[in-house]
Design a protein around this motif. Structure first.
Motif, PDB file in Angstrom:
ATOM      1  N   ILE A 105      -0.634   2.190  -1.268  1.00  0.00           N
ATOM      2  CA  ILE A 105       0.038   1.014  -1.849  1.00  0.00           C
ATOM      3  C   ILE A 105       0.666  -0.104  -0.819  1.00  0.00           C
ATOM      4  O   ILE A 105       0.718  -1.210  -0.819  1.00  0.00           O
ATOM      5  CB  ILE A 105       0.719   1.309  -3.052  1.00  0.00           C
ATOM      6  N   GLY A 106       1.671   0.821  -0.094  1.00  0.00           N
ATOM      7  CA  GLY A 106       2.654   0.126   0.735  1.00  0.00           C
ATOM      8  C   GLY A 106       2.048  -0.337   2.139  1.00  0.00           C
ATOM      9  O   GLY A 106       1.911  -1.514   2.404  1.00  0.00           O
ATOM     10  N   LEU A 107       1.032   0.595   2.795  1.00  0.00           N
ATOM     11  CA  LEU A 107       0.359   0.494   3.937  1.00  0.00           C
ATOM     12  C   LEU A 107      -0.668  -0.664   3.822  1.00  0.00           C
ATOM     13  O   LEU A 107      -0.684  -1.639   4.556  1.00  0.00           O
ATOM     14  CB  LEU A 107      -0.013   1.574   4.428  1.00  0.00           C
ATOM     15  N   GLN A 110       0.272  -4.398   2.725  1.00  0.00           N
ATOM     16  CA  GLN A 110       0.607  -5.095   4.190  1.00  0.00           C
ATOM     17  C   GLN A 110      -0.503  -5.543   4.886  1.00  0.00           C
ATOM     18  O   GLN A 110      -0.788  -6.676   5.485  1.00  0.00           O
ATOM     19  CB  GLN A 110       1.755  -4.397   4.784  1.00  0.00           C
ATOM     20  N   LEU A 114      -1.745  -9.433   6.040  1.00  0.00           N
ATOM     21  CA  LEU A 114      -2.263  -9.832   7.441  1.00  0.00           C
ATOM     22  C   LEU A 114      -3.516 -10.108   7.502  1.00  0.00           C
ATOM     23  O   LEU A 114      -4.110 -11.197   8.245  1.00  0.00           O
ATOM     24  CB  LEU A 114      -1.793  -8.764   8.452  1.00  0.00           C
ATOM     25  N   SER A 159      -6.426  -6.618  10.049  1.00  0.00           N
ATOM     26  CA  SER A 159      -5.027  -6.767   9.958  1.00  0.00           C
ATOM     27  C   SER A 159      -4.620  -7.563  11.368  1.00  0.00           C
ATOM     28  O   SER A 159      -3.725  -8.138  11.506  1.00  0.00           O
ATOM     29  CB  SER A 159      -4.297  -6.061   9.353  1.00  0.00           C
ATOM     30  N   ARG A 221      -2.996  -4.098  -3.803  1.00  0.00           N
ATOM     31  CA  ARG A 221      -1.816  -3.243  -4.347  1.00  0.00           C
ATOM     32  C   ARG A 221      -2.395  -2.910  -6.051  1.00  0.00           C
ATOM     33  O   ARG A 221      -2.023  -1.655  -6.284  1.00  0.00           O
ATOM     34  CB  ARG A 221      -0.431  -3.802  -4.224  1.00  0.00           C
TER      35      ARG A 221
ATOM     36  N   LEU B 218       3.376  -6.153 -10.716  1.00  0.00           N
ATOM     37  CA  LEU B 218       2.035  -6.235 -10.094  1.00  0.00           C
ATOM     38  C   LEU B 218       1.040  -6.828 -11.122  1.00  0.00           C
ATOM     39  O   LEU B 218       0.324  -7.690 -10.855  1.00  0.00           O
ATOM     40  CB  LEU B 218       1.862  -4.921  -9.339  1.00  0.00           C
TER      41      LEU B 218
ATOM     42  N   ARG C  13      -7.858  -6.017  21.705  1.00  0.00           N
ATOM     43  CA  ARG C  13      -8.085  -7.196  20.960  1.00  0.00           C
ATOM     44  C   ARG C  13      -7.963  -8.396  21.997  1.00  0.00           C
ATOM     45  O   ARG C  13      -7.071  -8.532  22.671  1.00  0.00           O
ATOM     46  CB  ARG C  13      -7.449  -7.543  19.884  1.00  0.00           C
ATOM     47  N   VAL C 103       4.051  -2.646  10.621  1.00  0.00           N
ATOM     48  CA  VAL C 103       3.449  -1.556   9.771  1.00  0.00           C
ATOM     49  C   VAL C 103       4.622  -0.972   9.044  1.00  0.00           C
ATOM     50  O   VAL C 103       4.313  -0.627   7.953  1.00  0.00           O
ATOM     51  CB  VAL C 103       2.711  -0.410  10.647  1.00  0.00           C
ATOM     52  N   GLY C 106       5.758  -2.284   5.366  1.00  0.00           N
ATOM     53  CA  GLY C 106       4.914  -2.010   4.275  1.00  0.00           C
ATOM     54  C   GLY C 106       5.213  -0.567   3.842  1.00  0.00           C
ATOM     55  O   GLY C 106       5.530  -0.069   2.843  1.00  0.00           O
ATOM     56  N   LEU C 107       5.335   0.464   4.963  1.00  0.00           N
ATOM     57  CA  LEU C 107       5.582   1.868   4.706  1.00  0.00           C
ATOM     58  C   LEU C 107       6.490   2.210   4.177  1.00  0.00           C
ATOM     59  O   LEU C 107       6.821   2.751   3.088  1.00  0.00           O
ATOM     60  CB  LEU C 107       5.034   2.606   6.128  1.00  0.00           C
ATOM     61  N   GLN C 110       8.017   0.764   0.599  1.00  0.00           N
ATOM     62  CA  GLN C 110       7.494   1.717  -0.510  1.00  0.00           C
ATOM     63  C   GLN C 110       8.363   2.830  -0.153  1.00  0.00           C
ATOM     64  O   GLN C 110       9.002   3.328  -1.356  1.00  0.00           O
ATOM     65  CB  GLN C 110       6.110   1.768  -0.403  1.00  0.00           C
ATOM     66  N   PHE C 164       4.938  10.095   3.871  1.00  0.00           N
ATOM     67  CA  PHE C 164       5.430   9.132   4.205  1.00  0.00           C
ATOM     68  C   PHE C 164       6.462   9.476   5.596  1.00  0.00           C
ATOM     69  O   PHE C 164       6.364   8.996   6.530  1.00  0.00           O
ATOM     70  CB  PHE C 164       6.902   8.442   3.166  1.00  0.00           C
TER      71      PHE C 164
END
Lengths: 238, 238, 238, 238
Positions: A105-107, A110, A114, A159, A221, B218, C13, C103, C106-107, C110, C164
Motif C-alpha cells: 500500500i505504501g510502496l 507512491q 509518480l 515511476s 491504495r 481512502l 534511463r 521510495v 511511501g515505505l 506507512q 518493512f
C-alpha cells in the motif's frame, strides 16, 4: 480455547504467533461466527503471554475483519475465511499475504503517483497491455496471477525510479503466491469478484494515463486495501 | 475557436471563464473528440489573456479528463460530456459541481477517518440506514440525491466534530445539485453505474464499521474522485 | 550546452542520463544561478533525444528544486548544490540518493503509521534510544549516519510487519551513503540544520509514542521530503 | 473525581461534555501529572454515562496528548495545559480550538496541494507578503494572528477554487481566536516556538512556489498537526 498453550516458535513475533493460533481455531471451526472470544485477561493466562501481545494479536484480527468488538461486551468472531482459502494455503501463509499487502500500500501508492507524472508513451502501453491480458485471463484458461503481477510491475517501472521495481521484485514470491490464492478464489467465487478486480485495475490505469497523480495514488491504495479484505472474506463479493 | 473573444465577467477568475468557454465549445460540438486545440500562444491571442491563465484553464480541462496532451504534438479533445449532462445543467454549474467535489475530497476524507475511530452505535446505524435508502432509491421511484446526501451527512456527524457537518451543510446547495445531476445520469445511464455508486458507498460504510481509519478515508476520497470523473463522462460506465 | 552530446550508458534511463548531465553542468558552474536553459526543442536536438525524455529530465530537476520555470519565458537555474556536496559525491550518487528518498517516503510513511498503532514497550524504548544517540552524535565525535539509520530501522521494526525492516535493509547501502553525505553537510553546515534534523526525528518519535497513526505517518513523510530538499540545497538552512 | 456528576448541557455531545469536565479537573490541578484516572467502569458510574461516551472522551484526551495509557495498568494524566493557556481561554474554547484545527487539516491540506499546481504569480506574491508580515509580527508590536490568518487565506485563494476560501472564512472566528491564543502563547513562551511557527509557514510557501503538490499538502498538514499539539502543550517548545 482456554486449554491451549501457545506453541512458541523461534524468530517469530509472539503477537504473530498468537494471531495465527487464534486464526487457526476460527478456520478449524472451533470458534464460529458470533462466538465470543475469551477476555484479554483470560487469553493472557491461557497462552502465558503479556497483555500487549494479546492486544497486538486482537488488533490484527480486527484489522483483517475477522473479529468485531461490541463496546462493553467483548470481542466476537465476525467471519470465517472461506474453505477455498484454507484449502489453498496454510495459516502462516495467510498472515504473510496480509503482511505483504500492507507494505505494498505504501510502496505502490507512491509509485502510481509518480507514474502518473512521468510515464513515457511505451511505459503506458505496457500498462495497458498488462490490463488487457488480465481482463482476458479471467475468461481464458490463462493464469491471472501472472497478468496481475505484470500490471503492478509495469506501474512500478513507469515511476521512473528503478528502486520501486527492484523492491517489488524482492516481494515477488509472496506477491505472486498471494495473487494466485486471491485470484483463484475470485475465479472460483463469482463473476462479481472478477469484475471488481478488473475495475480496480482500470481505475489505476486511467488515472496514470490522465496524468492525475492524486487519483492514481488513491486508486492503487484503494485496490490493495480491498485486496487485503478479499483475502479473508470468502463469503461475499468484495 | 480563434475568432472568439473571452466574454469577461466580474468577480470570476479569468482561468475559470476561459475554462467555461472552451468547455462550452466542446459541449456545443464546435470542438469534437480528437480535434486539436489551438496552441497556448494562439489561445493567448484569441482570448487576449496571459499564458498562466491559458495554462490554468488547460490544466483544469485536463484534470476533468476532457482533453489529453500528446507530448510534442499538442492538446486534443478527449471526450464530450454526455448530452444528458448538458441538457440538465449550464456550463457554469458543471464547473461549480467539479469545484465542490474537489473541496469535499479533503473535507470528507478526513471526516470518514475520524468516523471510523469515533462513531457511536446509533451513529453507525444512521449510516447504514442511509445506505439502505440509497440502495432502494435506485430501484424505487425515490430520489437518490436525498439519500446520497443523507449518507454523507451521517458520516460527517459520526466524526464527532460538529464543524464537519456544519461545513457540509454550507455546501449542501451545490452538493445536492451535483448529486441530482450525477445520479440522474446514473439512473438514466445504466445498471452498471448504479451498481458502482452503491458499491463505493458500501466500502465507506464497511471501513467505518470495522474501525479502520485509513481504509475509511481512502474509500471516501476514492468515491469522491470517481464521482468527479462521472460528472464529465457520460459515455462510459465509471 | 548545445555543443554536447548525451553520453549514452547501458541500462540507465535516458531521462536519468540527461538529468545527470544537466546537473553536472550546473555543478561545474557552466550553468549558473539565473541562467536560462535551452528550450525543450534545443535540448532535444543537442542531445538527440525525444521530447518526453527532455520533459522527464526537466521535471526531475524541477522536483529537486534545481531549476524554476517562469511561465512564458522558460526554465532557469535556481540554485547550485553546495561545493561540499559535490566534493563528497559523484553526480550519479546524488541522483541515486534522491531516488532512494523518494521510495522511502511511501515505505516508511506507512511503517511509521503502523508503528504508532502497534509498537510494544521495548520497541518504543529502542526508538527513543536511537533518538538520544542521534542527538548526541551531533555534538560528539560520533557518526550521525549510523544513529540516523538505527532510528529508521527501529521505527520499521516497531511496525509489527517484518517486510518493512527487510526492504529498508535492502536499501541500507544507498540510505547510509545518502545519510553520510546529508549529515556531513549538516555538521559542516550549521547548528540550525542539525537542530532541524533532530526536531524532525523528535516529532516522529512523539507521534509514535502518543499512538497517533496519522501524525506519525505525516511526520515521517515530512522529514524525508525535507531531507530530499537538503540534499540539493547547500546554501540555506533547511 | 468520583463524587462529581456530569453537568448536562443541551445540544452538546455527551462525549464532548465529559471530555471538557475531565479537562477542567486537569487544568484546575485536581488531577495532576502522573495521576491515574478512574477506570472506564468507574467513570461510567460517576458520571452516569455509557461506556462508548467514556471511550470517546478518553480517546479525545489521548489524541490531544493530555493522557497516556500504560497497557495493563490504566490511563494516566500526561501533562497539564499551561497556565497561560488556561488564563486566556475557557475549557470549551480549548475544545473548540482543537476541533477547528482537525477540520483544517483536511481542508487546507487539499488547498495547499492545489495551490502548488495552480497559483498565479500575484497569488504567490500575496502568500510571500503574508509570510513576511508574519515573520515581522513576532519581533514588532504587531498582531501575529492577523498575519497568520492572512497567510492561510492567501493559500486557500491560490487553490483556484473559491470554495476553499469561503469555507475558511466561515471558520474565521474560531480560527482567529485559536491563533490569537496559540501565538500569544508562542510570543510569551520562547523564541524557539516562534522560530518553529515561522519555519513551518516557510516550508508551505516554498513547496507552493516550487509547484510540488505533494510537499505542499504535506507541509500544511504537518503544520496544522503541530499547531494542535502546541495548544495543549505549554511546557515544551513544539
Amino acid at each position: 480455547m482456554g486449554e491451549l498453550k501457545l506453541v512458541r516458535r523461534q524468530r517469530e513475533r509472539l503477537g504473530d504467533q498468537l494471531y495465527g493460533q487464534i486464526l487457526e481455531r476460527i478456520i478449524a471451526g472451533e470458534l464460529r461466527e458470533g462466538d465470543k472470544l475469551p477476555s484479554e485477561n483470560q487469553i493472557c493466562q491461557a497462552f502465558s503471554v503479556s497483555r500487549p501481545t494479546v492486544r497486538e494479536a486482537l488488533m490484527r484480527l480486527h484489522a483483517d475483519g475477522l473479529v468485531t468488538t461490541r463496546q462493553g461486551s467483548g470481542t466476537f468472531v465476525k467471519k470465517r475465511p472461506s474453505d477455498q482459502l484454507t484449502r489453498l494455503v496454510s495459516v502462516s501463509d495467510i498472515a504473510g499475504m496480509l503482511r505483504c499487502l500492507e507494505v505494498r500500500i505504501g510502496l505502490e501508492g507512491q509509485a502510481a503517483s509518480l507514474a502518473a507524472q512521468r510515464r513515457s508513451v511505451p511505459e503506458m502501453e505496457r500498462i495497458l497491455e498488462a490490463l488487457a491480458t488480465l481482463r482476458a485471463s479471467f475468461t481464458d484458461e490463462a493464469v491471472p496471477a501472472l497478468a496481475d503481477y505484470a500490471f503492478h510491475r509495469a506501474v512500478a517501472k513507469a515511476s521512473g525510479n528503478a528502486f520501486f521495481a527492484e523492491l517489488l521484485e524482492m516481494l515477488s514470491g509472496p506477491i505472486q503466491g498471494a495473487m494466485g490464492v486471491a485470484l483463484g478464489l475470485t475465479r472460483a467465487g463469482s463473476k462479481e469478484r472478477a469484475r471488481r478486480v478488473i475495475e480496480e485495475h482500470e481505475a489505476i490505469a486511467e488515472a496514470i494515463e490522465a496524468g492525475d497523480a492524486e487519483a492514481a495514488g488513491l486508486a492503487m491504495r484503494y485496490h490493495l486495501n480491498r485486496s487485503r479484505q478479499r483475502v479473508t472474506d470468502g463469503q461475499r463479493d468484495l
